[in-house]
Design a protein around this motif. Structure first.
Motif, PDB file in Angstrom:
ATOM      1  N   THR A  18       0.828  -1.206   0.000  1.00 27.21           N
ATOM      2  CA  THR A  18       0.000   0.000   0.000  1.00 27.21           C
ATOM      3  C   THR A  18       0.860   1.253   0.000  1.00 27.21           C
ATOM      4  OG1 THR A  18      -0.117  -0.084   2.416  1.00 27.21           O
ATOM      5  CG2 THR A  18      -1.912  -1.138   1.188  1.00 27.21           C
ATOM      6  N   THR A  19       2.156   1.098   0.174  1.00 28.41           N
ATOM      7  CA  THR A  19       3.078   2.218   0.123  1.00 28.41           C
ATOM      8  C   THR A  19       4.268   1.828  -0.743  1.00 28.41           C
ATOM      9  OG1 THR A  19       4.232   1.462   2.113  1.00 28.41           O
ATOM     10  CG2 THR A  19       2.409   3.008   2.424  1.00 28.41           C
ATOM     11  N   ASP A  20       5.163   2.783  -0.971  1.00 27.51           N
ATOM     12  CA  ASP A  20       6.360   2.497  -1.746  1.00 27.51           C
ATOM     13  C   ASP A  20       7.181   1.390  -1.099  1.00 27.51           C
ATOM     14  OD1 ASP A  20       5.697   4.467  -3.525  1.00 27.51           O
ATOM     15  OD2 ASP A  20       7.044   5.969  -2.666  1.00 27.51           O
ATOM     16  N   ILE A  21       7.947   0.695  -1.929  1.00 27.24           N
ATOM     17  CA  ILE A  21       8.922  -0.271  -1.428  1.00 27.24           C
ATOM     18  C   ILE A  21      10.226   0.510  -1.266  1.00 27.24           C
ATOM     19  CG2 ILE A  21      10.111  -2.450  -1.827  1.00 27.24           C
ATOM     20  CD1 ILE A  21       7.798  -3.142  -3.788  1.00 27.24           C
ATOM     21  N   PRO A  22      10.573   0.905  -0.036  1.00 27.56           N
ATOM     22  CA  PRO A  22      11.701   1.816   0.153  1.00 27.56           C
ATOM     23  C   PRO A  22      13.026   1.226  -0.307  1.00 27.56           C
ATOM     24  CG  PRO A  22      10.990   0.881   2.246  1.00 27.56           C
ATOM     25  CD  PRO A  22       9.962   0.483   1.230  1.00 27.56           C
ATOM     26  N   GLY A  23      13.834   2.092  -0.898  1.00 24.01           N
ATOM     27  CA  GLY A  23      15.168   1.701  -1.318  1.00 24.01           C
ATOM     28  C   GLY A  23      15.227   0.947  -2.625  1.00 24.01           C
ATOM     29  N   ARG A  99      21.675   9.162  -7.867  1.00 20.06           N
ATOM     30  CA  ARG A  99      22.282  10.337  -7.240  1.00 20.06           C
ATOM     31  C   ARG A  99      21.294  11.500  -7.193  1.00 20.06           C
ATOM     32  NH1 ARG A  99      25.675  14.814  -8.369  1.00 20.06           N
ATOM     33  NH2 ARG A  99      27.257  15.118  -6.758  1.00 20.06           N
ATOM     34  N   GLU A 100      20.577  11.751  -8.285  1.00 25.44           N
ATOM     35  CA  GLU A 100      19.634  12.861  -8.312  1.00 25.44           C
ATOM     36  C   GLU A 100      18.488  12.644  -7.319  1.00 25.44           C
ATOM     37  OE1 GLU A 100      20.272  14.384 -12.921  1.00 25.44           O
ATOM     38  OE2 GLU A 100      18.537  13.121 -12.429  1.00 25.44           O
ATOM     39  N   TRP A 101      18.023  11.397  -7.200  1.00 20.81           N
ATOM     40  CA  TRP A 101      16.944  11.111  -6.266  1.00 20.81           C
ATOM     41  C   TRP A 101      17.408  11.326  -4.823  1.00 20.81           C
ATOM     42  CZ3 TRP A 101      11.953  10.864  -5.935  1.00 20.81           C
ATOM     43  CH2 TRP A 101      11.335  10.201  -4.867  1.00 20.81           C
ATOM     44  N   LYS A 111      17.472   6.796   0.015  1.00 22.73           N
ATOM     45  CA  LYS A 111      18.636   5.943  -0.224  1.00 22.73           C
ATOM     46  C   LYS A 111      18.210   4.762  -1.077  1.00 22.73           C
ATOM     47  CE  LYS A 111      23.036   5.285   0.687  1.00 22.73           C
ATOM     48  NZ  LYS A 111      24.066   6.276   0.308  1.00 22.73           N
ATOM     49  N   LEU A 112      18.604   4.761  -2.338  1.00 23.44           N
ATOM     50  CA  LEU A 112      18.307   3.649  -3.238  1.00 23.44           C
ATOM     51  C   LEU A 112      19.437   2.628  -3.139  1.00 23.44           C
ATOM     52  CD1 LEU A 112      17.014   5.613  -6.362  1.00 23.44           C
ATOM     53  CD2 LEU A 112      15.647   4.379  -4.658  1.00 23.44           C
ATOM     54  N   LYS A 113      19.078   1.404  -2.753  1.00 27.65           N
ATOM     55  CA  LYS A 113      20.089   0.374  -2.521  1.00 27.65           C
ATOM     56  C   LYS A 113      19.937  -0.830  -3.442  1.00 27.65           C
ATOM     57  CE  LYS A 113      20.273   1.494   2.431  1.00 27.65           C
ATOM     58  NZ  LYS A 113      20.128   0.945   3.807  1.00 27.65           N
ATOM     59  N   ARG A 114      18.699  -1.105  -3.864  1.00 26.62           N
ATOM     60  CA  ARG A 114      18.419  -2.333  -4.606  1.00 26.62           C
ATOM     61  C   ARG A 114      17.788  -1.995  -5.952  1.00 26.62           C
ATOM     62  NH1 ARG A 114      16.310  -2.362   0.140  1.00 26.62           N
ATOM     63  NH2 ARG A 114      14.153  -2.503  -0.574  1.00 26.62           N
ATOM     64  N   ALA A 115      18.088  -2.829  -6.939  1.00 23.85           N
ATOM     65  CA  ALA A 115      17.561  -2.618  -8.285  1.00 23.85           C
ATOM     66  C   ALA A 115      16.839  -3.879  -8.761  1.00 23.85           C
ATOM     67  CB  ALA A 115      18.683  -2.272  -9.256  1.00 23.85           C
ATOM     68  N   TYR A 116      15.699  -3.674  -9.401  1.00 21.93           N
ATOM     69  CA  TYR A 116      14.945  -4.781 -10.000  1.00 21.93           C
ATOM     70  C   TYR A 116      14.723  -4.457 -11.472  1.00 21.93           C
ATOM     71  CZ  TYR A 116      11.354  -8.185 -11.126  1.00 21.93           C
ATOM     72  OH  TYR A 116      10.647  -9.214 -11.714  1.00 21.93           O
ATOM     73  N   TYR A 167       5.167   0.048  -7.337  1.00 18.83           N
ATOM     74  CA  TYR A 167       5.402   0.366  -5.937  1.00 18.83           C
ATOM     75  C   TYR A 167       6.861   0.611  -5.588  1.00 18.83           C
ATOM     76  CZ  TYR A 167       0.532  -0.631  -4.948  1.00 18.83           C
ATOM     77  OH  TYR A 167      -0.830  -0.578  -4.929  1.00 18.83           O
ATOM     78  N   ALA A 168       7.769   0.477  -6.544  1.00 20.49           N
ATOM     79  CA  ALA A 168       9.173   0.796  -6.270  1.00 20.49           C
ATOM     80  C   ALA A 168       9.295   2.263  -5.872  1.00 20.49           C
ATOM     81  CB  ALA A 168      10.024   0.510  -7.506  1.00 20.49           C
ATOM     82  N   GLU A 169      10.280   2.573  -5.064  1.00 24.06           N
ATOM     83  CA  GLU A 169      10.472   3.973  -4.667  1.00 24.06           C
ATOM     84  C   GLU A 169      10.704   4.852  -5.888  1.00 24.06           C
ATOM     85  OE1 GLU A 169      13.348   6.660  -1.736  1.00 24.06           O
ATOM     86  OE2 GLU A 169      13.158   4.502  -1.399  1.00 24.06           O
ATOM     87  N   VAL A 170      11.471   4.335  -6.849  1.00 27.05           N
ATOM     88  CA  VAL A 170      11.718   5.045  -8.108  1.00 27.05           C
ATOM     89  C   VAL A 170      11.546   4.050  -9.252  1.00 27.05           C
ATOM     90  CG1 VAL A 170      13.437   6.261  -9.522  1.00 27.05           C
ATOM     91  CG2 VAL A 170      13.298   6.713  -7.056  1.00 27.05           C
ATOM     92  N   PHE A 171      10.936   4.507 -10.342  1.00 25.89           N
ATOM     93  CA  PHE A 171      10.761   3.665 -11.525  1.00 25.89           C
ATOM     94  C   PHE A 171      11.381   4.362 -12.728  1.00 25.89           C
ATOM     95  CE2 PHE A 171       8.077   2.586 -15.302  1.00 25.89           C
ATOM     96  CZ  PHE A 171       8.522   1.280 -15.453  1.00 25.89           C
ATOM     97  N   VAL A 172      12.194   3.615 -13.471  1.00 27.81           N
ATOM     98  CA  VAL A 172      12.815   4.112 -14.701  1.00 27.81           C
ATOM     99  C   VAL A 172      12.253   3.300 -15.858  1.00 27.81           C
ATOM    100  CG1 VAL A 172      14.965   4.498 -15.956  1.00 27.81           C
ATOM    101  CG2 VAL A 172      14.929   4.734 -13.461  1.00 27.81           C
TER     102      VAL A 172
END
Length: 200
Positions: A18-23, A99-101, A111-116, A167-172
């Motif tokens: 229900t919220t972002d998946i942090p990191g 870095r920009e985020w 703090k982005l730590k993991r990538a999917y 739900y990722a914190e950031v999506f590219v």
């Protein structure tokens, strides 16, 4: 659907979040048919799909008028970078987005730590990309092929990819893709920070 260890280490919730998946940074990296299709898009002087071209998005591509004034050869490096990036280009792009985020928030807040990777890339490409991303400081990298899908014929993996992207914190995303567009609309429906929607 069961998660293999590579995916379970992304700290995904057991049910739809229900919220972002942090990191977590999710990337839609379409290859396969796009290896040929991206070249066709350049020949047609195509631009990003309408739903990937909202003015509020941080990243922009050519307008139709701009694309029409350029030759195929002039457009080629832009289409390669934004439609079918090399490993080098993708590693660099994700480094910049991370870095920009992180700089856009308060100290230590982001703090982005993991990538999917939502991807149908070939095994050699995925192997090299994962190694390069880990070397660039990502703590963990997983992708579509790490999912263990019990009913692949109904494309459950695509639905899982879309949920993770939503739900990722950031999506590219890939601006030429309708799957990216649908994920972005779902994210906008959740009223995410617009800077969390980025493009290759």
């Amino acid at each position: 659907m069961r998660l293999l260890s590579d995916v379970s280490r992304l700290d995904l919730p057991p049910t739809a979040p229900t919220t972002d998946i942090p990191g977590l940074l999710a990337i839609h990296l379409r290859r396969g048919d796009f290896i040929e299709h991206c070249d066709n898009l350049n020949h047609w002087a195509s631009v990003w799909s309408g739903w990937n071209s909202f003015p509020a998005y941080r990243d922009k591509f050519f307008t139709l008028a701009q694309a029409a004034t350029m030759t195929y050869e002039e457009r080629l490096p832009y289409f390669q970078q934004h439609c079918l990036p090399s490993v080098d280009q993708l590693v660099s792009r994700l480094h910049v987005v991370r870095r920009e985020w992180e700089l856009g928030g308060q100290s230590g807040e982001r703090k982005l730590k993991r990538a999917y990777l939502l991807t149908n890339a070939e095994p050699e490409y995925k192997k090299e990309l994962k190694e390069r991303l880990l070397a660039d400081g990502w703590e963990h990298v997983a992708m579509t092929s790490d999912l263990s899908v019990e009913q692949p014929e109904v494309e459950v993996d695509v639905a899982a990819d879309m949920m993770i992207g939503q739900y990722a914190e950031v999506f590219v995303g890939n601006g030429f893709s309708s799957l990216t567009a649908n994920i972005n609309l779902l994210r906008m429906g959740r009223k995410v920070h617009m800077d969390s929607i980025r493009f290759l």
